[in-house]
Write an enzyme that holds these catalytic residues in place. Structure first.
Site, PDB file in Angstrom:
ATOM      1  N   GLY A  97     -10.251 -21.842  -2.295  1.00 50.00           N
ATOM      2  CA  GLY A  97     -10.817 -21.320  -1.061  1.00 50.00           C
ATOM      3  C   GLY A  97     -10.813 -19.803  -1.045  1.00 50.00           C
ATOM      4  O   GLY A  97     -10.780 -19.150  -2.096  1.00 50.00           O
ATOM      5  N   HIS A  98     -10.816 -19.223   0.154  1.00 53.83           N
ATOM      6  CA  HIS A  98     -10.852 -17.761   0.295  1.00 53.83           C
ATOM      7  C   HIS A  98      -9.730 -17.100  -0.495  1.00 53.83           C
ATOM      8  O   HIS A  98      -9.939 -16.100  -1.176  1.00 53.83           O
ATOM      9  CB  HIS A  98     -10.717 -17.357   1.771  1.00 53.83           C
ATOM     10  CG  HIS A  98     -11.959 -17.583   2.571  1.00 53.83           C
ATOM     11  ND1 HIS A  98     -13.185 -17.156   2.174  1.00 53.83           N
ATOM     12  CD2 HIS A  98     -12.145 -18.209   3.765  1.00 53.83           C
ATOM     13  CE1 HIS A  98     -14.091 -17.498   3.076  1.00 53.83           C
ATOM     14  NE2 HIS A  98     -13.486 -18.137   4.046  1.00 53.83           N
ATOM     15  N   VAL A  99      -8.527 -17.654  -0.377  1.00 54.81           N
ATOM     16  CA  VAL A  99      -7.374 -17.059  -1.039  1.00 54.81           C
ATOM     17  C   VAL A  99      -7.229 -17.576  -2.463  1.00 54.81           C
ATOM     18  O   VAL A  99      -7.026 -16.809  -3.403  1.00 54.81           O
ATOM     19  CB  VAL A  99      -6.083 -17.328  -0.234  1.00 54.81           C
ATOM     20  CG1 VAL A  99      -4.859 -16.815  -0.987  1.00 54.81           C
ATOM     21  CG2 VAL A  99      -6.166 -16.674   1.135  1.00 54.81           C
ATOM     22  N   GLY A 120      -6.857 -25.493  -5.356  1.00 56.47           N
ATOM     23  CA  GLY A 120      -7.502 -24.990  -4.151  1.00 56.47           C
ATOM     24  C   GLY A 120      -8.171 -23.655  -4.403  1.00 56.47           C
ATOM     25  O   GLY A 120      -7.496 -22.658  -4.653  1.00 56.47           O
ATOM     26  N   LYS A 130       0.504 -20.371  16.094  1.00 54.02           N
ATOM     27  CA  LYS A 130      -0.627 -20.925  15.344  1.00 54.02           C
ATOM     28  C   LYS A 130      -1.596 -21.573  16.309  1.00 54.02           C
ATOM     29  O   LYS A 130      -1.191 -22.170  17.315  1.00 54.02           O
ATOM     30  CB  LYS A 130      -0.148 -21.974  14.327  1.00 54.02           C
ATOM     31  CG  LYS A 130      -1.077 -22.114  13.141  1.00 54.02           C
ATOM     32  CD  LYS A 130      -0.997 -20.898  12.240  1.00 54.02           C
ATOM     33  CE  LYS A 130      -1.855 -21.032  10.995  1.00 54.02           C
ATOM     34  NZ  LYS A 130      -1.674 -19.883  10.093  1.00 54.02           N
TER      35      LYS A 130
END
Length: 351
Positions: A187-189, A185, A81
């Site tokens: 977001g993108h996902v 959440g 990461k």
């Protein structure tokens, strides 16, 4: 959020590299947890941390999670990461953002291929193109550049398959139609997960720290809530899709959902929270199984013949079957889904 001292990370890694970028002045961090099955693959997270120790902890915990994610999915990849640390209150204008990405690219290059980066929270496919100017150890480039593009659609698809497998375990049917779900959440996902669930007939509660996302809630026909209320909503499935550490010794005691399956990495603040979930009768889909669609998609880039989106979708659908195996193993052994998933991962690492 709990103080850093309460939930620390264990240093059980091959490499931990911290470097201040000469162009941007920002710290870049790469943690390589394991290269046993292949080069460590993991996204580059660009995020703000009030405490730099929290940034290092994120890199350590997320890279470990990537090792198990790849191993459970049977991929020939290890776990790593990257983190670019944005100081609190600092606004990254285009010039400074580009400088930080180039600095990160130099950091990746110095590791000599033991770590391959990709997009993550705070970065996108276009950022990978900038990083690729300084290193060839980049995945998830645009389709035009020969990569697999944005992995978030595949992550979202895999999460939905995981939710279906979890519903099957808890309610006896994999269908999400008519099921109530709280997506925390967008977001993108998370937004893609919410759209797929709404399209499949689920009733949604949604939340995000960005109140501008309320427009997305209206478009989905979903009820808007604050993240705190969404976490404890009386729904069938809690779907955490923001940052990690949301399931801790305090929050788990307040859950009303009998099932948890989402896209967020490292949802458990510590591993013993898995037993707390089990004791409370909550079925939890281990995050590194549920959200593996993105890395599965990227892994197809490394296969003979190059990237094929149809093959990536087929592999992503297998997440549901993997999770069913995890649940079965946990039931037979009277243990947690976390322990069962780790057992599968360790078998694959040993092999």
């Amino acid at each position: 959020m709990a103080p850093i001292e309460r939930y620390l990370a264990t240093l059980d890694h091959e490499e931990l590299y911290v470097r201040r970028g000469p162009r941007s002045g920002l710290f870049t961090i790469v943690a390589v947890h394991s290269t046993v099955r292949g080069p460590s693959l993991g996204g580059c997270r660009l995020w703000s941390y009030a405490d730099n120790r929290a940034a290092v902890r994120d890199a350590l915990r997320l890279s470990e999670g990537m090792t198990y994610k790849s191993a459970v999915a049977g991929l020939a990849l290890g776990g790593g990461k990257g983190v670019i640390v944005r100081p609190p209150g600092l606004v990254l204008d285009p010039r400074l953002r580009r400088a930080a990405l180039l600095d990160f690219g130099d950091t990746v290059e110095r590791l000599g291929g033991s770590y391959v980066t990709a997009e993550d929270v705070g970065t996108a496919t276009r950022d990978m193109t900038v990083i690729a100017q300084r290193t060839r150890h980049v995945s998830g480039l645009s389709r035009r550049a020969g990569g697999s593009g944005d992995p978030s659609p595949f992550t979202a698809l895999g999460v939905v398959h995981a939710i279906e497998a979890t519903c099957e375990r808890v309610f006896g049917s994999a269908s999400v139609r008519g099921r109530s779900m709280s997506v925390v959440g967008l977001g993108h996902v998370g937004l893609r997960v919410a759209r797929l669930l709404a399209r499949a007939g689920a009733t949604l509660v949604v939340a995000d720290i960005d109140r501008a996302k309320r427009d997305e809630a209206r478009a989905l026909g979903a009820r808007w809530a604050t993240p705190a209320r969404a976490m404890t909503a009386p729904v069938d499935v809690l779907v955490p899709c923001a940052l990690g550490g949301v399931l801790d010794h305090d929050s788990v005691t307040q859950l009303q959902a009998p099932a948890v399956a989402g896209a967020a990495n490292n949802q458990l603040a510590s591993s013993d929270v898995a037993q707390l979930l089990l004791d409370r009768g909550v079925v939890w889909a281990p995050d590194f199984v549920a959200n593996a669609g993105g890395i599965i998609n990227i892994a197809v880039e490394f296969e003979p013949g190059g990237y094929d989106p149809a093959r990536a979708r087929m592999r992503t659908r297998e997440i549901g079957d993997t999770l069913r195996r995890v649940f079965d193993t946990a039931a037979v052994g009277a243990t947690t889904p976390l322990a069962a998933a780790m057992s599968v991962a360790r078998e694959n690492l040993a092999a």
